[in-house]
Each structure stands twice: as structure tokens, then as C-alpha cells.
Design an enzyme around this catalytic site. Structure first.
Site, short mmCIF file in Angstrom:
data_model
loop_
_atom_site.label_atom_id
_atom_site.label_comp_id
_atom_site.label_asym_id
_atom_site.label_seq_id
_atom_site.Cartn_x
_atom_site.Cartn_y
_atom_site.Cartn_z
N GLU A 1 0.85 -1.19 0.00
CA GLU A 1 0.00 0.00 0.00
C GLU A 1 0.88 1.24 0.00
O GLU A 1 1.86 1.31 0.74
CB GLU A 1 -0.90 0.03 1.24
CG GLU A 1 -1.74 1.30 1.33
CD GLU A 1 -2.45 1.45 2.68
OE1 GLU A 1 -3.44 0.74 2.88
OE2 GLU A 1 -1.98 2.25 3.52
N TYR B 1 -6.52 7.42 -0.34
CA TYR B 1 -6.66 8.86 -0.57
C TYR B 1 -7.17 9.51 0.70
O TYR B 1 -7.61 8.82 1.63
CB TYR B 1 -7.54 9.19 -1.78
CG TYR B 1 -9.00 8.82 -1.74
CD1 TYR B 1 -9.91 9.58 -1.04
CD2 TYR B 1 -9.49 7.74 -2.46
CE1 TYR B 1 -11.26 9.27 -1.04
CE2 TYR B 1 -10.82 7.41 -2.48
CZ TYR B 1 -11.72 8.19 -1.76
OH TYR B 1 -13.06 7.88 -1.77
N ALA C 1 -9.11 12.03 3.58
CA ALA C 1 -10.48 12.08 4.08
C ALA C 1 -11.37 12.85 3.10
O ALA C 1 -11.05 13.94 2.66
CB ALA C 1 -10.52 12.75 5.45
N GLY D 1 -14.84 4.75 5.32
CA GLY D 1 -13.94 5.89 5.41
C GLY D 1 -14.11 6.63 6.73
O GLY D 1 -15.15 6.57 7.38
N GLN E 1 -7.26 -4.19 8.68
CA GLN E 1 -6.60 -3.07 9.33
C GLN E 1 -5.43 -3.62 10.14
O GLN E 1 -5.40 -4.81 10.48
CB GLN E 1 -7.61 -2.37 10.25
CG GLN E 1 -7.18 -1.01 10.76
CD GLN E 1 -8.27 -0.36 11.58
OE1 GLN E 1 -8.46 -0.70 12.74
NE2 GLN E 1 -9.02 0.55 10.98
#
Length: 291
Positions: A16, A48, A50, A107, A176
């Protein structure tokens, strides 16, 4: 062969990166990508900011990855401030750039807001919409949170929500970060018992800097700092070089433990730097690098 098919046949490697905030930062990224390509990753994703604040740079980066022909390009995409009409416009742009893999996320809310302020409040709605709109034109990944989302009341609720994302049409899971290997093992058992069968790409956060390591755990992720990591932080608290060197070995050991737990992909957060990632992978001996 798709990346999902590869994951089911063997443990794969992926990375990533994130879009820099400036043109100068963006200019430094291509050499990093070139070094990452040499590890022959199955895919490479880009985040990308917030609310899509860096969406333009993200599109430029994932488009360049797709154009390279070196690996599969995956874009992150969130619900925040995105309407159905805007989503179609954005995804069409990604498809036109050769990017047909999407990591669909709710998000993080924009500071000062307490909702997505878009057409979807949760990732399962976004995934269902993407699947209905694009069918098999898209490969869709979803997030998994081994220690539970900070807004979830308990792990059972979190696991049930992951199952909803699978049922909505997700193809694989990207987790995560977590450093708590015991909890990760429990999570793997729990999601499989709940009927979640998707391949799992585990997010691997390199242990390189003391403050960043602590912040990654506590800023928004609510991750535990297990005793082994706490001892590492204490031992090298005032020794940045020692922290990084021993932290690389710590990361390698964690990668071995993930493999023993049956993950399908090691997804390394490259943090837009290739030297540390290069050294970690060399120490691990798990993958071959092309020169």
C-alpha cells in the site's frame, strides 16, 4: 489469473502507498514504485485523504501502476461525501485508467462531521451498489478489523457486519493493522465460524519509528500494544536506530506468525519508502526480488 485466484493458490505479497500532498512529493514516488515492483507483488493499492481530498493524485498513481503492466492496481474508495452519481463518475474514471479493483470502505469522517454525508452510511451499501452497477467488471475488496471497529459495540457485531460485506458482493478482505497476534488468531477463527469465507490479505505495519508506531495504534485504530511490542518500545525508547533495526526483525517475525495462521496475502504498508521494506523482505526470505 485474478489476484483472488492467486491468493487461493499461494500466499501472495502486496503493498500500500499513499498519495503525497504536494507535486514535489508526487515526483518522488515513481522510484519507490519501481523498487516495489521488483518484489513481484500481486497487487499494489493506493489510499486517498479524508473525503477524497487527494482523489486526483490517487487516480494519477493507480493509473500509473496500471500503465506499468507490472502488477494489479487497486484504488481505495470511501462513502464519505460520495453520491451515487459521483461514485459512477469516479469509478468510470478509474476504469478508463485501467483500474478495475476497488477497496470499498466507509472511510473516516471529516473532522467536525459525524456522518459520511453521502448516499451510503456504511461500506456494505457501497459494495452492493458497485456490484449491482458494474457486475464482474470490478473486483471489490472490503476491510476487516481484527480488533473490532472502534464504533462497534462488540466483536460479534463487527463479525456480523463483515459477513454483510461478503454477502453484498465483496471478493476479498484487507485487514486493518494489528500487533496482537492472539487476537488476530481469535478473529480468524470467529469470522470463519460465522461463514466468512473470503481470502484474507493482512495489513502489515512495519515497526520502524517509536512515535509513529504508537500513533498508528492509538490515533484512530484503537489497536492494542501487546507486551512484546511494549517491551520493544521501552528497550529502544531513546535509540531510534536500534528501534528500527530490531523493529524490522519484529516485523519479520509477525509476518511468519501471520503465515502460520493461514492468511492469503501479506499486504505491507510501504509508507512511500522502499528501503525499509526492501530490508524487511530480504530478512524474511519469503519472496524473491528481481534485479
Amino acid at each position: 489469473m485474478t489476484i483472488v485466484e492467486k491468493m487461493k493458490q499461494q500466499t501472495t505479497l502486496s503493498f500500500e502507498v499513499f498519495p503525497p500532498k504536494t507535486e514535489a512529493g508526487l515526483a518522488k514516488l515513481p522510484p519507490v514504485l519501481e523498487e516495489l515492483y521488483k518484489w513481484n507483488p500481486s497487487w499494489l493499492s493506493c489510499t486517498y485523504g479524508a473525503g477524497g481530498s487527494n482523489k486526483g493524485y490517487c487516480l494519477e498513481i493507480v493509473g500509473s501502476i496500471a500503465d506499468s503492466g507490472r502488477t494489479q492496481s487497486v484504488t481505495h474508495y470511501t462513502c464519505v461525501h460520495n453520491t451515487k452519481e459521483g461514485i459512477v463518475k469516479d469509478i468510470d474514471e478509474f476504469l478508463a485508467a485501467g483500474v478495475d479493483h476497488v477497496l470499498a470502505l466507509r472511510g473516516d469522517f471529516i473532522p467536525g462531521e459525524d456522518a459520511t454525508n453521502g448516499d451510503f452510511d456504511h461500506a456494505d451499501g457501497l459494495i452492493r451498489f458497485l456490484r449491482k452497477t458494474y457486475g464482474d467488471k470490478l473486483t471489490i475488496a472490503c476491510s476487516g478489523i481484527p480488533e473490532g471497529h472502534i464504533e462497534s459495540p462488540n466483536m460479534a457485531s463487527d463479525t456480523a457486519f463483515l459477513k454483510r460485506k461478503q454477502d453484498a458482493g465483496a471478493d476479498f478482505i484487507v485487514t486493518q493493522l494489528t500487533f496482537d497476534m492472539d487476537q488476530f488468531a481469535r478473529w480468524m477463527d470467529e469470522i470463519r465460524a460465522a461463514g466468512v469465507t473470503l481470502p484474507v490479505a493482512v495489513g502489515v505495519m512495519p515497526v520502524l519509528e517509536r512515535d509513529k508506531c504508537i500513533r498508528h495504534c492509538l490515533s484512530m485504530n484503537g489497536c492494542a500494544i501487546p507486551r512484546s511490542l511494549a517491551r520493544h518500545i521501552s528497550k529502544y525508547y531513546n535509540d531510534p536506530e536500534g528501534f528500527m533495526d530490531a523493529g524490522m526483525d519484529y516485523t519479520v517475525q509477525q509476518m511468519y506468525e501471520y503465515l502460520q495462521l493461514g492468511v492469503n496475502d501479506l499486504h505491507i504498508y510501504a509508507l512511500n519508502q522502499s528501503e525499509a521494506v526492501d530490508e524487511i523482505l530480504k530478512r524474511s526470505g519469503l519472496f524473491a526480488k528481481s534485479e
